[in-house]
Design a protein around this motif. Structure first.
Motif, PDB file in Angstrom:
ATOM      1  N   VAL A 296     -31.932  -5.931  16.787  1.00  0.00           N
ATOM      2  CA  VAL A 296     -30.842  -6.010  17.751  1.00  0.00           C
ATOM      3  C   VAL A 296     -30.586  -4.607  18.294  1.00  0.00           C
ATOM      4  CG1 VAL A 296     -29.747  -7.989  16.628  1.00  0.00           C
ATOM      5  CG2 VAL A 296     -29.002  -5.671  16.038  1.00  0.00           C
ATOM      6  N   TYR A 297     -30.095  -4.560  19.498  1.00  0.00           N
ATOM      7  CA  TYR A 297     -29.742  -3.291  20.113  1.00  0.00           C
ATOM      8  C   TYR A 297     -28.333  -2.860  19.706  1.00  0.00           C
ATOM      9  CZ  TYR A 297     -33.702  -3.063  23.360  1.00  0.00           C
ATOM     10  OH  TYR A 297     -34.950  -2.953  23.906  1.00  0.00           O
ATOM     11  N   ALA A 298     -27.469  -3.861  19.479  1.00  0.00           N
ATOM     12  CA  ALA A 298     -26.067  -3.543  19.225  1.00  0.00           C
ATOM     13  C   ALA A 298     -25.464  -4.552  18.271  1.00  0.00           C
ATOM     14  CB  ALA A 298     -25.276  -3.513  20.527  1.00  0.00           C
ATOM     15  N   ILE A 299     -24.374  -4.119  17.627  1.00  0.00           N
ATOM     16  CA  ILE A 299     -23.567  -4.961  16.741  1.00  0.00           C
ATOM     17  C   ILE A 299     -22.152  -4.933  17.300  1.00  0.00           C
ATOM     18  CG2 ILE A 299     -22.716  -5.270  14.383  1.00  0.00           C
ATOM     19  CD1 ILE A 299     -25.155  -3.044  13.867  1.00  0.00           C
ATOM     20  N   ARG A 300     -21.526  -6.096  17.438  1.00  0.00           N
ATOM     21  CA  ARG A 300     -20.159  -6.143  17.943  1.00  0.00           C
ATOM     22  C   ARG A 300     -19.342  -7.106  17.113  1.00  0.00           C
ATOM     23  NH1 ARG A 300     -21.813  -6.295  24.205  1.00  0.00           N
ATOM     24  NH2 ARG A 300     -22.195  -4.063  24.474  1.00  0.00           N
ATOM     25  N   GLN A 301     -18.112  -6.728  16.828  1.00  0.00           N
ATOM     26  CA  GLN A 301     -17.232  -7.623  16.101  1.00  0.00           C
ATOM     27  C   GLN A 301     -16.039  -8.022  16.965  1.00  0.00           C
ATOM     28  OE1 GLN A 301     -14.995  -6.358  12.722  1.00  0.00           O
ATOM     29  NE2 GLN A 301     -14.732  -4.242  13.429  1.00  0.00           N
ATOM     30  N   GLN A 302     -15.500  -9.190  16.664  1.00  0.00           N
ATOM     31  CA  GLN A 302     -14.358  -9.743  17.372  1.00  0.00           C
ATOM     32  C   GLN A 302     -13.115  -9.697  16.480  1.00  0.00           C
ATOM     33  OE1 GLN A 302     -15.947 -13.695  17.919  1.00  0.00           O
ATOM     34  NE2 GLN A 302     -16.736 -13.220  19.969  1.00  0.00           N
ATOM     35  N   GLY A 303     -11.970  -9.992  17.074  1.00  0.00           N
ATOM     36  CA  GLY A 303     -10.755 -10.152  16.299  1.00  0.00           C
ATOM     37  C   GLY A 303      -9.934  -8.889  16.174  1.00  0.00           C
ATOM     38  N   PRO A 304      -8.807  -8.968  15.477  1.00  0.00           N
ATOM     39  CA  PRO A 304      -7.886  -7.828  15.349  1.00  0.00           C
ATOM     40  C   PRO A 304      -8.526  -6.584  14.753  1.00  0.00           C
ATOM     41  CG  PRO A 304      -6.831  -9.859  14.602  1.00  0.00           C
ATOM     42  CD  PRO A 304      -8.274 -10.189  14.827  1.00  0.00           C
ATOM     43  N   ASP A 305      -9.495  -6.778  13.845  1.00  0.00           N
ATOM     44  CA  ASP A 305     -10.124  -5.613  13.219  1.00  0.00           C
ATOM     45  C   ASP A 305     -11.021  -4.844  14.183  1.00  0.00           C
ATOM     46  OD1 ASP A 305      -9.464  -5.528  10.215  1.00  0.00           O
ATOM     47  OD2 ASP A 305      -9.897  -7.641  10.572  1.00  0.00           O
ATOM     48  N   SER A 306     -11.276  -5.403  15.355  1.00  0.00           N
ATOM     49  CA  SER A 306     -12.127  -4.726  16.331  1.00  0.00           C
ATOM     50  C   SER A 306     -11.331  -3.795  17.240  1.00  0.00           C
ATOM     51  CB  SER A 306     -12.855  -5.761  17.195  1.00  0.00           C
ATOM     52  OG  SER A 306     -11.959  -6.419  18.083  1.00  0.00           O
ATOM     53  N   ARG A 307     -10.031  -3.635  16.962  1.00  0.00           N
ATOM     54  CA  ARG A 307      -9.183  -2.870  17.862  1.00  0.00           C
ATOM     55  C   ARG A 307      -9.758  -1.499  18.177  1.00  0.00           C
ATOM     56  NH1 ARG A 307      -8.502  -2.358  21.275  1.00  0.00           N
ATOM     57  NH2 ARG A 307      -7.240  -0.856  22.341  1.00  0.00           N
ATOM     58  N   TRP A 308     -10.239  -0.789  17.161  1.00  0.00           N
ATOM     59  CA  TRP A 308     -10.822   0.530  17.396  1.00  0.00           C
ATOM     60  C   TRP A 308     -12.341   0.473  17.374  1.00  0.00           C
ATOM     61  CZ3 TRP A 308      -8.093   5.063  14.403  1.00  0.00           C
ATOM     62  CH2 TRP A 308      -6.793   5.227  14.913  1.00  0.00           C
ATOM     63  N   ALA A 329     -12.550   5.370  21.963  1.00  0.00           N
ATOM     64  CA  ALA A 329     -12.169   5.403  23.374  1.00  0.00           C
ATOM     65  C   ALA A 329     -10.688   5.118  23.543  1.00  0.00           C
ATOM     66  CB  ALA A 329     -12.997   4.379  24.163  1.00  0.00           C
ATOM     67  N   GLY A 330     -10.098   5.770  24.530  1.00  0.00           N
ATOM     68  CA  GLY A 330      -8.698   5.519  24.830  1.00  0.00           C
ATOM     69  C   GLY A 330      -7.789   5.848  23.660  1.00  0.00           C
ATOM     70  N   PRO A 331      -6.937   4.886  23.256  1.00  0.00           N
ATOM     71  CA  PRO A 331      -5.979   5.154  22.165  1.00  0.00           C
ATOM     72  C   PRO A 331      -6.652   5.591  20.870  1.00  0.00           C
ATOM     73  CG  PRO A 331      -5.403   3.130  23.328  1.00  0.00           C
ATOM     74  CD  PRO A 331      -6.740   3.549  23.853  1.00  0.00           C
ATOM     75  N   ALA A 332      -7.811   5.010  20.536  1.00  0.00           N
ATOM     76  CA  ALA A 332      -8.502   5.394  19.306  1.00  0.00           C
ATOM     77  C   ALA A 332      -8.921   6.858  19.352  1.00  0.00           C
ATOM     78  CB  ALA A 332      -9.713   4.491  19.077  1.00  0.00           C
TER      79      ALA A 332
END
Length: 445
Positions: A296-308, A329-332
């Motif tokens: 895979v080229y990338a790993i992405r997670q969903q949900g509240p834990d993905s905020r940062w 990025a941004g706030p993080a």
């Protein structure tokens, strides 16, 4: 009496492109650079076993790209890596649900289809929105129009938030809706295993570049310009020229440390006031072994834990060393700005452990950028605040009395915040100084 025909302020890609084209056209040109190196926000760290691009990394679409042409001319090796624009499924991506389990191929396909559905309506939604609408406003309108249940809507909402942050380094509510590009990328994206800094190195060859010259004041009139620069370690240098090309980042232009005398005209100043620098940092984690998903080229997670921490990119193919890249990025980015390295790393690893458990190792090397703290950048690149339009980029670059020209990634409308924008803005400035068109390829022929 003028010392030079043109003084160029900033030895990034914009400044070097302009200077090289002018010098090849017979002008006397000097480049003043505050740093002790060239390249600006194209910066490659060579302290480890491999080149690590701490600044710009990608060419976002190589078809008809002048940067791709220049890279080829300078013999720069490239590797295809087409996820830099945060596409949902252009290449294999491992998606993880809010509970930390990987989505099946069918579930991932349904999710990415939803993203494409919303994207198809966004351009019309932006066109119908108020002049001061935020990107949050228009994406919410597009989501409401779908009539989906809350969970389905929230998954796509998160994706749009993450995409805004990763592309612009700003929170979605702070971004102007009008003028954001449509995320279209023409051709493959590529990265540089040998380092992006070979591009500015090639452009700089043969130029008169004065490093460690921090420009503090540009006095201008119809008769020419006088530039005041602080030398390293002490003293001041005054440079007189018929004209100046200023390529310093928006963060510096807006600071009290850089002065135009007299101030910029209203059209330039108003545009500058609607642009600001983002908060966007890279975190490279190198490991002994790859514990994540294969192929895979990338790993992405969903949900509240993905905020940062929501996306990791597998850079292993660049050098053969297991490597993940993630972005703050941004706030993080603002929150971790003054964190020690160990705290940042532990925060990232905590999210990886949600997905991979005890398989997650401690990294053997970490590189974390700090562009927000860089006095000569004050962020990674510029973005448009609420009320901005694409015209602000061009307005910022409006020539001033034929003697003062602004260039850089923030002054180019079609693809701002990129090396391509920097290079093309430098070309435009050179053409304006010369009063005629000159092929951009002359910069690397």
């Amino acid at each position: 009496m003028h010392e030079f025909d043109t003084v160029v302020i900033g030895a990034g890609v914009a400044g070097l492109t302009a200077a090289r084209l002018l010098a090849k056209s017979g002008q006397s040109v000097v480049v003043l650079e505050a740093r002790d190196r060239i390249g600006g926000r194209v910066h490659t760290d060579r302290s480890g076993a491999h080149a690590t691009d701490l600044g710009a990394s990608w060419i976002h679409g190589i078809t008809d790209s002048p940067v791709a042409e220049a890279a080829a001319a300078f013999g720069m090796q490239t590797i295809e890596f087409t996820v830099g624009g945060y596409q949902p499924n252009s290449r294999p991506i491992a998606y993880y649900s809010p509970n930390g389990t990987r989505l099946s191929d069918a579930d991932a396909a349904r999710f990415t289809d939803d993203i494409h559905t919303v994207d198809e309506t966004l351009l019309e939604t932006v066109a119908a929105s108020a002049p001061d609408a935020s990107y949050r406003d228009v994406t919410e309108a597009a989501l409401v129009a779908q009539g989906w249940d809350e969970d389905r809507t929230q998954r796509v909402r998160e994706y749009l938030e993450h995409r805004a942050e990763e592309q612009y380094g700003a929170w979605i509510e702070d971004l102007a809706a009008h003028g954001l590009d449509d995320d279209a990328i023409d051709g493959d994206e590529v990265v540089f295993p040998g380092g992006y800094d070979r591009l500015p190195a090639g452009l700089a060859e043969g130029l008169d570049i004065r490093l460690s010259h921090t420009v503090t004041r540009v006095q201008w009139s119809k008769g020419g310009v006088t530039v005041t620069a602080a030398d390293d370690p002490t003293g001041e240098r005054i440079v007189n020229a018929a004209r100046a090309i200023v390529t310093v980042p928006v963060g510096v232009l807006r600071s009290d440390d850089f002065t135009f005398d007299p101030p910029l005209p209203e059209i330039n100043a108003a545009a500058l006031g609607r642009l600001t620098m983002n908060a966007f940092e890279k975190i490279f984690l190198r490991f002994e072994t790859a514990f994540w998903d294969d192929d895979v080229y990338a790993i992405r997670q969903q949900g509240p834990d993905s905020r940062w921490w929501h996306s990791w990119y597998d850079l292993t193919p660049l050098h053969g060393t297991p490597t993940l890249l993630t972005f703050a990025a941004g706030p993080a980015a603002r929150e971790i700005r003054d964190w020690p390295e160990d705290r940042v790393v532990e925060s990232v690893l905590a999210q990886l452990r949600r997905l991979y458990g005890a398989r997650v190792e401690r990294p053997i090397r970490v590189d974390i950028t700090a562009w927000q703290n860089d006095p000569f950048a004050r962020g990674s690149y510029a973005y448009m605040t609420l009320g901005s339009t694409t015209a602000d980029h061009d307005d910022l670059a409006t020539p001033i009395e034929g003697v003062l020209h602004l260039a850089g990634e923030a002054t180019w409308t079609d693809d701002p915040a990129t090396v391509t924008a920097a290079l093309l803005s430098g070309h435009r400035a050179a053409c304006r100084v010369l009063g005629r068109e000159i092929a951009v390829a002359e910069a690397w022929r």
